[in-house]
Enzyme design. Structure first.
Site, PDB file in Angstrom:
ATOM      1  N   GLY A  66       0.823  -1.206   0.000  1.00 43.80           N
ATOM      2  CA  GLY A  66       0.000   0.000   0.000  1.00 43.80           C
ATOM      3  C   GLY A  66       0.859   1.259   0.000  1.00 43.80           C
ATOM      4  O   GLY A  66       2.054   1.224   0.319  1.00 43.80           O
ATOM      5  N   GLN A  67       0.238   2.376  -0.370  1.00 45.63           N
ATOM      6  CA  GLN A  67       0.978   3.641  -0.448  1.00 45.63           C
ATOM      7  C   GLN A  67       1.606   4.037   0.889  1.00 45.63           C
ATOM      8  O   GLN A  67       2.770   4.439   0.960  1.00 45.63           O
ATOM      9  CB  GLN A  67       0.035   4.770  -0.861  1.00 45.63           C
ATOM     10  CG  GLN A  67      -0.482   4.702  -2.262  1.00 45.63           C
ATOM     11  CD  GLN A  67      -1.141   6.019  -2.607  1.00 45.63           C
ATOM     12  OE1 GLN A  67      -0.456   7.016  -2.824  1.00 45.63           O
ATOM     13  NE2 GLN A  67      -2.452   6.051  -2.637  1.00 45.63           N
ATOM     14  N   ASP A 118      -4.300 -11.137   7.854  1.00 53.63           N
ATOM     15  CA  ASP A 118      -5.316 -10.967   6.811  1.00 53.63           C
ATOM     16  C   ASP A 118      -6.540 -10.312   7.437  1.00 53.63           C
ATOM     17  O   ASP A 118      -7.221 -10.902   8.274  1.00 53.63           O
ATOM     18  CB  ASP A 118      -5.673 -12.332   6.211  1.00 53.63           C
ATOM     19  CG  ASP A 118      -6.659 -12.207   5.052  1.00 53.63           C
ATOM     20  OD1 ASP A 118      -7.228 -11.102   4.850  1.00 53.63           O
ATOM     21  OD2 ASP A 118      -6.871 -13.201   4.354  1.00 53.63           O
ATOM     22  N   LEU A 119      -6.799  -9.083   7.017  1.00 50.72           N
ATOM     23  CA  LEU A 119      -7.897  -8.330   7.632  1.00 50.72           C
ATOM     24  C   LEU A 119      -9.258  -8.943   7.323  1.00 50.72           C
ATOM     25  O   LEU A 119     -10.217  -8.702   8.048  1.00 50.72           O
ATOM     26  CB  LEU A 119      -7.858  -6.871   7.160  1.00 50.72           C
ATOM     27  CG  LEU A 119      -6.567  -6.090   7.453  1.00 50.72           C
ATOM     28  CD1 LEU A 119      -6.719  -4.657   6.975  1.00 50.72           C
ATOM     29  CD2 LEU A 119      -6.216  -6.113   8.925  1.00 50.72           C
ATOM     30  N   ALA A 131      -6.334  -1.302   4.419  1.00 50.47           N
ATOM     31  CA  ALA A 131      -7.786  -1.126   4.408  1.00 50.47           C
ATOM     32  C   ALA A 131      -8.354  -1.614   3.085  1.00 50.47           C
ATOM     33  O   ALA A 131      -7.623  -1.839   2.116  1.00 50.47           O
ATOM     34  CB  ALA A 131      -8.134   0.353   4.597  1.00 50.47           C
ATOM     35  N   TYR A 146     -18.151   2.701   1.920  1.00 48.44           N
ATOM     36  CA  TYR A 146     -16.759   2.852   2.375  1.00 48.44           C
ATOM     37  C   TYR A 146     -16.700   3.730   3.620  1.00 48.44           C
ATOM     38  O   TYR A 146     -16.059   3.378   4.613  1.00 48.44           O
ATOM     39  CB  TYR A 146     -15.919   3.445   1.238  1.00 48.44           C
ATOM     40  CG  TYR A 146     -14.523   3.864   1.624  1.00 48.44           C
ATOM     41  CD1 TYR A 146     -13.519   2.913   1.834  1.00 48.44           C
ATOM     42  CD2 TYR A 146     -14.187   5.214   1.752  1.00 48.44           C
ATOM     43  CE1 TYR A 146     -12.224   3.308   2.173  1.00 48.44           C
ATOM     44  CE2 TYR A 146     -12.907   5.612   2.092  1.00 48.44           C
ATOM     45  CZ  TYR A 146     -11.930   4.655   2.297  1.00 48.44           C
ATOM     46  OH  TYR A 146     -10.651   5.051   2.637  1.00 48.44           O
TER      47      TYR A 146
HETATM   48  N1  LIG Z   1      -5.801   6.483  -0.955  1.00 53.13           N
HETATM   49  C1  LIG Z   1      -6.400   7.575  -0.517  1.00 53.13           C
HETATM   50  O1  LIG Z   1      -6.493   8.587  -1.229  1.00 53.13           O
HETATM   51  C2  LIG Z   1      -6.964   7.615   0.889  1.00 53.13           C
HETATM   52  C3  LIG Z   1      -7.741   8.714   1.272  1.00 53.13           C
HETATM   53  C4  LIG Z   1      -8.206   8.778   2.581  1.00 53.13           C
HETATM   54  C5  LIG Z   1      -7.913   7.775   3.481  1.00 53.13           C
HETATM   55  N2  LIG Z   1      -7.183   6.699   3.066  1.00 53.13           N
HETATM   56  C6  LIG Z   1      -6.886   5.662   4.053  1.00 53.13           C
HETATM   57  O2  LIG Z   1      -5.482   5.619   4.182  1.00 53.13           O
HETATM   58  C7  LIG Z   1      -5.067   4.281   4.461  1.00 53.13           C
HETATM   59  C8  LIG Z   1      -3.960   3.878   3.540  1.00 53.13           C
HETATM   60  O3  LIG Z   1      -4.413   3.957   2.207  1.00 53.13           O
HETATM   61  P1  LIG Z   1      -3.447   3.619   0.992  1.00 53.13           P
HETATM   62  O4  LIG Z   1      -3.752   4.575  -0.106  1.00 53.13           O
HETATM   63  O5  LIG Z   1      -2.043   3.453   1.476  1.00 53.13           O
HETATM   64  O6  LIG Z   1      -4.026   2.177   0.578  1.00 53.13           O
HETATM   65  P2  LIG Z   1      -3.693   1.327  -0.713  1.00 53.13           P
HETATM   66  O7  LIG Z   1      -2.490   1.843  -1.415  1.00 53.13           O
HETATM   67  O8  LIG Z   1      -4.972   1.140  -1.458  1.00 53.13           O
HETATM   68  O9  LIG Z   1      -3.286  -0.080  -0.053  1.00 53.13           O
HETATM   69  C9  LIG Z   1      -4.194  -0.840   0.676  1.00 53.13           C
HETATM   70  C10 LIG Z   1      -3.397  -1.706   1.617  1.00 53.13           C
HETATM   71  O10 LIG Z   1      -4.314  -2.507   2.368  1.00 53.13           O
HETATM   72  C11 LIG Z   1      -3.869  -3.835   2.312  1.00 53.13           C
HETATM   73  N3  LIG Z   1      -4.986  -4.763   2.430  1.00 53.13           N
HETATM   74  C12 LIG Z   1      -6.156  -4.745   1.741  1.00 53.13           C
HETATM   75  N4  LIG Z   1      -6.904  -5.803   2.099  1.00 53.13           N
HETATM   76  C13 LIG Z   1      -6.196  -6.482   3.039  1.00 53.13           C
HETATM   77  C14 LIG Z   1      -6.424  -7.650   3.795  1.00 53.13           C
HETATM   78  N5  LIG Z   1      -7.547  -8.374   3.646  1.00 53.13           N
HETATM   79  N6  LIG Z   1      -5.487  -8.058   4.673  1.00 53.13           N
HETATM   80  C15 LIG Z   1      -4.328  -7.369   4.816  1.00 53.13           C
HETATM   81  N7  LIG Z   1      -4.041  -6.254   4.124  1.00 53.13           N
HETATM   82  C16 LIG Z   1      -4.967  -5.833   3.245  1.00 53.13           C
HETATM   83  C17 LIG Z   1      -3.185  -3.983   0.974  1.00 53.13           C
HETATM   84  O11 LIG Z   1      -2.399  -5.129   1.044  1.00 53.13           O
HETATM   85  P3  LIG Z   1      -1.319  -5.599  -0.097  1.00 53.13           P
HETATM   86  O12 LIG Z   1      -0.140  -4.737   0.121  1.00 53.13           O
HETATM   87  O13 LIG Z   1      -1.083  -7.022   0.230  1.00 53.13           O
HETATM   88  O14 LIG Z   1      -1.997  -5.376  -1.407  1.00 53.13           O
HETATM   89  C18 LIG Z   1      -2.430  -2.663   0.907  1.00 53.13           C
HETATM   90  O15 LIG Z   1      -1.216  -2.738   1.607  1.00 53.13           O
HETATM   91  C19 LIG Z   1      -6.335   3.428   4.412  1.00 53.13           C
HETATM   92  O16 LIG Z   1      -6.812   3.210   5.713  1.00 53.13           O
HETATM   93  C20 LIG Z   1      -7.321   4.271   3.637  1.00 53.13           C
HETATM   94  O17 LIG Z   1      -8.657   3.978   4.028  1.00 53.13           O
HETATM   95  C21 LIG Z   1      -6.699   6.603   1.792  1.00 53.13           C
END
Ligand SMILES: NC(=O)c1ccc[n+]([C@@H]2O[C@H](COP(=O)([O-])OP(=O)(O)OC[C@H]3O[C@@H](n4cnc5c(N)ncnc54)[C@H](OP(=O)(O)O)[C@@H]3O)[C@@H](O)[C@H]2O)c1
Length: 183
Positions: free
Chosen positions: A14-15, A41-42, A65, A130
């Site tokens: 993830g980012q 595993d979430l 997430a 969401y």
């Molecule tokens: N992206 C945005 O613009 C944004 C905006 C507001 C808030 N957020 C929040 O910020 C946080 C980080 O977002 P991000 O952009 O870094 O997310 P992201 O790049 O979409 O990555 C999602 C991460 O969650 C992991 N994941 C998903 N399902 C899973 C499961 N069942 N078990 C274990 N891991 C799992 C993925 O695992 P893998 O590495 O194995 O794929 C990945 O590491 C999240 O809580 C999100 O809700 C994001």
């Protein structure tokens, strides 16, 4: 003896987790450890406690997430397990280990109708699956441990993975003008 603090971040690619791994390597104060599937595993919240105990964190960053906002509309049950139930289990594990948890949440817990910037104690009113699932996670974290911080961010931008900024930069390479939804 090492004085490095062990920061365990949920997820692998993830980012936020990749950014913290990159920053941790440069910073030198934290040993950043990515912890994700299959060990943690979430979607199987029963895996969480043992995986976190084994990782021996000094601090947990709950960054993983179900982030597919549109997809969550047709898949709210799965989103709620991952963003709600599992977030609570992570915080419960943090409490059992006696360590703090930083939980990443979202502005989608609000309905977006306020004309001014949101503040922490504005009433929450998610209008989509969401947002509801992330609000369930916030509530579960607050119920599990007082030793938490919840960060509500509107966007995550990084050099890793997919994000709005990268999409716009890519499109700008090939187009003179863009139509973007303004909601
Ligand atoms: N992206 C945005 O613009 C944004 C905006 C507001 C808030 N957020 C929040 O910020 C946080 C980080 O977002 P991000 O952009 O870094 O997310 P992201 O790049 O979409 O990555 C999602 C991460 O969650 C992991 N994941 C998903 N399902 C899973 C499961 N069942 N078990 C274990 N891991 C799992 C993925 O695992 P893998 O590495 O194995 O794929 C990945 O590491 C999240 O809580 C999100 O809700 C994001």
């Amino acid at each position: 003896m090492s004085t490095l603090k062990r920061m365990v971040v949920t997820g692998r690619e993830g980012q936020v987790v990749l950014s913290l791994l990159e920053r941790g390597a440069k910073d030198g104060r934290f040993e950043v450890i990515a912890l994700g599937r299959p060990e943690l595993d979430l979607s199987a919240p029963e895996t969480i406690e043992a995986a976190l105990q084994k990782a021996r964190p000094d601090l947990i960053v709950s960054a993983a997430a179900y982030t597919a906002v549109d997809q969550a509309e047709g898949d709210e049950e799965a989103a709620t397990v991952i963003n709600g139930v599992a977030a609570g289990k992570i915080a419960e594990a943090a409490a059992a280990l006696g360590v703090p948890v930083i939980h990443i949440s979202t502005d989608y817990v609000f309905d977006g109708s306020k004309a001014a910037p949101y503040v922490e104690n504005d009433p929450v009113a998610p209008i989509g699956a969401y947002g509801r699932s992330k609000l369930a996670g916030e509530n579960a974290v607050m119920a599990a441990t007082p030793n938490h911080a919840i960060l509500r961010t509107a966007w995550v931008y990084s050099p890793f993975g997919k994000n709005f900024l990268k999409t716009m930069l890519k499109l700008a390479e090939t187009r003179d003008s863009l139509n973007v939804v303004d909601d």
